[in-house]
Design a protein around this motif. Structure first.
Motif, short mmCIF file in Angstrom:
data_model
loop_
_atom_site.label_atom_id
_atom_site.label_comp_id
_atom_site.label_asym_id
_atom_site.label_seq_id
_atom_site.Cartn_x
_atom_site.Cartn_y
_atom_site.Cartn_z
N HIS A 195 2.39 6.57 -7.08
CA HIS A 195 1.36 7.80 -7.21
C HIS A 195 1.96 8.98 -7.29
O HIS A 195 1.91 9.93 -8.13
N SER A 212 0.74 -1.27 -0.09
CA SER A 212 0.04 0.17 -0.08
C SER A 212 0.67 1.31 -0.10
O SER A 212 0.53 2.15 -0.61
N GLU A 213 1.94 1.19 0.79
CA GLU A 213 2.78 2.53 1.05
C GLU A 213 3.50 2.67 -0.35
O GLU A 213 3.70 3.70 -0.83
N ARG A 270 1.39 4.15 -2.97
CA ARG A 270 1.00 5.37 -2.80
C ARG A 270 2.24 6.32 -3.27
O ARG A 270 2.08 7.37 -3.84
#
Length: 687
Positions: free
Chosen positions: A21, A14-15, A18
């Protein structure tokens, strides 16, 4: 396998997504390269120790595929058609006229950059990337999934809770100019030929059989279209781009929504002007009908849809040497670096100067005096430096040091909050005054016949003009006796000092006098308020037709005007209430300049909603959101997106939320859908 390991893997993925992005889509790196690499290495280690946790959408699998033996051809579920092109404004207008005639009247258009890359279609099922294809012949394309998976700004798995069952997006695979410059350094260091341009290297890269090579080339993607979908709710292009962005797919940037083709034609120039600031190549502008139902109504030809067209530019480029860099001060104080080039022929014109736009552009290009650079000229756009040929850099060149103080008035420079421009904040800076007066007198400004650069320089040098209002205090006698240096007629063409004379003076005074009655909108767009051009000024003065009313408006009031956002509203409000801005307007009023806006008989369509401001919220039973907004405007009202004390009515459907609460607090009258229909039909809605 422990629950702790599983949880850590999920958190790391998830990190990293992120951070990808932020870095690749938003250009806002949040950690150092070393910190990012440590996170990725930890994830790889955990997946190696716990192979059952490995999944195809893990960030570690960006280059997880083995080379393919050959590219497989796959049919498109929805044909991937090409776009009709035009290079002429006249042909563009004719297309708009035909299309709106077919649709029975004006319609909303979307305007966006035509990215010069390679078209691709990317398919997600239940949130995961399953296939990517080239356009091919429109019916069948090559399977390039193994290479598209290496593009770091594309999610391998869509983000968010509401993921469509099927989402096929179309867009452009591209490479930035700075990435090409870095790639060419690696190419020459390895003894290979450098690549010629970003499009060629992109086209070759997506068809490589080995994804490891593609991963090294840092390709990127912008979404601008849609193929097959299941469980996707957007009903128009603007909402579609917003929704794909929320799913983690980068939408094409700089998109504008325009209410009709007349607005679209006027907006072309503004988009052209912003092109030199882009870090990627653009070869035109695409116009699309916004609403999907109207697209279906228009249909398609054999090879292209009828609901879109590309307005393209001829592009020319050449290679030359950067001899020096200077900086100029603009009318709003922006400091613009200029490249001085060894003269080179481009499209039958000699180019010796090109804009470098801003300090960030110099840093992004890593351009240095002495570099070999690629200069491009497209259409009527001024030449720009698009790339440094770093592989041609044979010795160490010193980086350019951007000035810390204004080169003219020596005021300390400041950077815009959250922006790229560095400015001189001194409104009395002589360089700013010169540029402001030149624009003030131009055709797009107050259209003062005779007030060109030569006259502005003379008036400033002789210290007879130091503000806009000073122009209106001039007399023909003052000007006629001034001397200016002009080229003498005849063969020698020497520069000599001559008097301005009565004729030139009288012409200028007549031009100044004629400009007194241009109206408030023309004044606002001419006095160099940041973000305020003719279109914005018209919108503002339609809502606030006198300077007194405008100065009483709050930033929230201004932002509530349809098409006026927070940034423009804040800029206008700050100018009106700054010492410089309020003094400028007071002096213009005292000098007899009209600061009211006459009502345009052609625009002031009388109707039952005339002069009223409406906000619409909630789910409506009888109207689509864009339909009710168009109806409001057609009947003389204004459709706004936010509630303020100047809102007359809130039309509230089912599930109306925060806007309904705010309307009640402000005392704004709330209408049901039925009450709105009654009002729109010209009847009283009171019981």
């Amino acid at each position: 396998m422990s629950d702790a390991a599983r949880k850590r893997v999920e958190n790391l993925r998830s990190e990293i997504r992120r951070l990808d992005h932020l870095y690749y889509v938003e250009a806002k790196p949040a950690v150092t390269d070393l910190e990012y690499d440590r996170l990725l290495e930890e994830l790889k280690q955990l997946e190696t120790e716990n192979p059952e946790l490995l999944s195809p959408d893990s960030p570690t699998q960006r280059v997880g595929d083995a080379p393919v033996e050959h590219l497989v051809q796959v049919p498109h579920v929805v044909p991937m058609l090409s776009i009709d092109n035009t290079y002429s404004r006249e042909e563009l207008k004719a297309y708009f006229d035909r299309t709106e005639k077919t649709l029975g009247g004006p319609t909303e258009w979307v305007m966006e950059y035509k990215i010069d890359g390679v078209a691709a279609s990317i398919r997600y099922e239940e949130g995961g990337m399953v296939m990517a294809l080239t356009r091919g012949n429109g019916k069948v394309g090559d399977d390039i999934t193994h290479n598209i998976r290496t593009i770091r700004d594309l999610p391998l798995r869509l983000v968010g809770e509401k993921v469509p069952d099927v989402l096929e997006v179309r867009g452009e695979v591209y490479m930035t100019n700075s990435d090409l410059a870095d790639l060419n350094v690696r190419q020459t260091n390895a003894g290979n030929e450098p690549f010629k341009n970003t499009r060629n290297v992109t086209a070759g890269t997506i068809r490589l059989l080995d994804p490891a090579i593609a991963a090294q080339r840092n390709l990127r993607f912008f979404c601008h279209g849609v193929g097959e979908t299941k469980g996707f709710s957007a009903e128009n292009h603007i909402d579609f781009l917003k929704e794909v962005g929320e799913l983690g797919i980068p939408p094409t940037p700089g998109v504008q929504l325009l209410q009709n083709s007349a607005q679209a034609l006027k907006a072309v120039a503004a988009l052209e002007e912003s092109m030199p600031d882009l870090p990627f190549e653009v070869d035109g502008i695409v116009f699309k009908v916004n609403r999907f139902d109207l697209r279906n109504e228009l249909g398609i030809r054999s090879k292209s849809p009828r609901w879109l067209i590309a307005y393209k530019f001829e592009r020319y480029e050449a290679t030359t040497t950067l001899e020096s860099i200077s900086v100029q001060v603009g009318k709003t104080g922006a400091i613009t670096p200029v490249a001085h080039l060894q003269p080179v022929e481009i499209a039958e014109t000699t180019v010796s100067r090109a804009s470098l736009h801003n300090a960030d552009e110099i840093e992004r290009l890593d351009v240095r005096v002495g570099d070999v650079v690629v200069v491009e000229k497209a259409g009527k756009i001024i030449p720009k430096v698009v790339r440094v040929e770093k592989h041609e850099r044979k010795s160490e060149l010193a980086p350019f040091k951007f000035p810390t103080h204004c080169p003219v008035c020596e005021t300390k420079l400041v950077r815009d909050d959250g922006g790229v421009y560095i400015r001189c904040p001194n409104p009395s800076c002589p360089a700013q005054l010169r540029q402001r007066l030149i624009y003030f007198g131009s055709r797009t400004g107050m259209d003062i016949d005779g007030l060109g650069e030569e006259f502005v320089d003379l008036l400033i040098q002789r210290k007879v003009v130091a503000s806009f209002a000073d122009l209106y205090r001039l007399t023909a006698e003052q000007i006629a006796n001034l001397n200016w240096t002009r080229k003498r007629k005849g063969k020698d063409g020497k520069m000599i000092d001559v008097q301005v004379g009565q004729k030139n003076a009288a012409n200028l005074i007549a031009g100044i006098e004629a400009s007194r009655s241009r109206g408030l909108a023309r004044v606002l767009s001419s006095i160099s308020i940041r973000h305020v051009g003719p279109r914005v000024a018209q919108l503002i003065t339609k809502a606030y037709p006198t300077i007194d009313e405008l100065q009483q408006a709050s930033p929230e009031d201004l932002a509530a005007i349809h098409e006026i956002g927070d940034a423009i509203a804040q800029s206008v409000h700050e100018f009106l209430h700054s010492d410089y801005g309020s003094t400028t307007l007071k002096e213009l009023a005292a000098a007899g300049v009209d600061l009211t806006q006459p009502i345009d008989a052609n625009e002031a369509e009388k109707g039952p909603l005339s002069g009223k401001t409406f906000v619409v919220t909630g789910t409506l039973a009888h109207y689509k959101r864009d339909e009710i907004k168009r109806l409001i405007e057609r009947l003389g009202g204004r459709a706004s997106s936010s509630i303020s004390k100047n809102t007359d009515y809130l039309v509230a459907g089912d599930k109306a939320g925060s806007k309904l609460e705010k309307a009640k607090k402000l005392g704004v009258e709330v209408l049901s859908e039925e009450a709105f229909k009654t009002l729109a039909e010209g009847e009283s809605h009171d019981d």
